[in-house]
Design a protein around this motif. Structure first.
Motif, mmCIF file in Angstrom:
data_model
loop_
_atom_site.group_PDB
_atom_site.id
_atom_site.type_symbol
_atom_site.label_atom_id
_atom_site.label_comp_id
_atom_site.label_asym_id
_atom_site.label_seq_id
_atom_site.Cartn_x
_atom_site.Cartn_y
_atom_site.Cartn_z
ATOM 1 N N GLU A 24 0.681 -1.340 0.105
ATOM 2 C CA GLU A 24 0.105 -0.057 0.031
ATOM 3 C C GLU A 24 0.859 1.387 -0.118
ATOM 4 O O GLU A 24 0.626 2.189 -0.606
ATOM 5 N N TRP A 25 1.843 1.334 0.854
ATOM 6 C CA TRP A 25 2.949 2.464 0.873
ATOM 7 C C TRP A 25 3.365 2.675 -0.281
ATOM 8 O O TRP A 25 3.343 3.438 -1.004
ATOM 9 N N PHE A 26 3.900 1.490 -1.194
ATOM 10 C CA PHE A 26 4.620 1.777 -2.388
ATOM 11 C C PHE A 26 3.978 2.121 -3.394
ATOM 12 O O PHE A 26 4.073 3.109 -4.257
ATOM 13 N N GLU A 27 2.495 1.657 -3.500
ATOM 14 C CA GLU A 27 1.650 1.964 -4.522
ATOM 15 C C GLU A 27 1.167 3.401 -4.457
ATOM 16 O O GLU A 27 0.868 4.061 -5.153
ATOM 17 N N GLY A 28 1.388 3.856 -3.080
ATOM 18 C CA GLY A 28 0.844 5.418 -2.982
ATOM 19 C C GLY A 28 1.872 6.506 -3.011
ATOM 20 O O GLY A 28 1.581 7.624 -3.291
ATOM 21 N N LEU A 29 3.092 5.789 -3.535
ATOM 22 C CA LEU A 29 4.196 6.944 -4.044
ATOM 23 C C LEU A 29 4.142 7.465 -5.391
ATOM 24 O O LEU A 29 3.225 6.735 -6.147
ATOM 25 N N SER A 30 4.588 8.500 -5.588
ATOM 26 C CA SER A 30 4.722 9.031 -6.905
ATOM 27 C C SER A 30 5.501 8.115 -7.794
ATOM 28 O O SER A 30 6.283 7.379 -7.282
ATOM 29 N N GLU A 31 5.550 8.303 -9.145
ATOM 30 C CA GLU A 31 6.145 7.294 -10.183
ATOM 31 C C GLU A 31 7.794 7.633 -9.663
ATOM 32 O O GLU A 31 8.558 6.938 -9.593
ATOM 33 N N ASP A 32 8.099 8.896 -9.798
ATOM 34 C CA ASP A 32 9.541 9.228 -9.213
ATOM 35 C C ASP A 32 10.080 8.733 -8.151
ATOM 36 O O ASP A 32 10.908 7.998 -7.796
ATOM 37 N N ASP A 33 9.187 8.738 -6.831
ATOM 38 C CA ASP A 33 9.450 8.151 -5.602
ATOM 39 C C ASP A 33 9.606 6.594 -5.553
ATOM 40 O O ASP A 33 10.408 5.844 -5.083
ATOM 41 N N GLN A 34 8.825 6.096 -6.481
ATOM 42 C CA GLN A 34 8.817 4.449 -6.644
ATOM 43 C C GLN A 34 10.168 4.267 -7.279
ATOM 44 O O GLN A 34 10.818 3.141 -6.942
#
Length: 80
Positions: A24-34
C-alpha cells in the motif's frame, strides 16, 4: 543517515511491517519516488550479495513469514 524509504524497506525486510502495508505504501508513492525506492532496493540487494539461488528461499519466506520473536507482538513491538 537513512532516508524514510530506507527505514521502511528495512522494516519490511525484517518483518516488522506487514507486507500488505508495504505494498500500500509503495503504490501510494509518486512514480518518481517509486523509482527511488526501487533503486535503493537494488543497492540493498547488492550489498547483501543476493544471488539468483536466493530467489526460491526468498519467495518461500515471503509466503510464510517467520513467527514474531518471543516477547513481542506481530508488529515486532516489545511487550509492556
Amino acid at each position: 543517515m537513512l532516508y524514510a524509504h530506507e527505514v521502511i524497506l528495512n522494516e519490511l525486510a525484517q518483518g516488522r511491517r506487514p507486507v500488505t502495508e508495504g505494498v500500500e505504501w509503495f503504490e501510494g508513492l509518486s512514480e518518481d519516488d517509486q523509482r527511488k525506492v526501487l533503486r535503493a532496493l537494488v543497492l540493498f540487494c547488492g550489498q547483501a550479495r543476493a544471488r539468483e539461488g536466493d530467489v526460491p528461499e526468498s519467495i518461500a519466506r515471503f509466503r510464510h513469514p517467520p513467527h514474531p520473536h518471543a516477547g513481542g507482538d506481530a508488529d515486532g513491538n516489545a511487550d509492556g
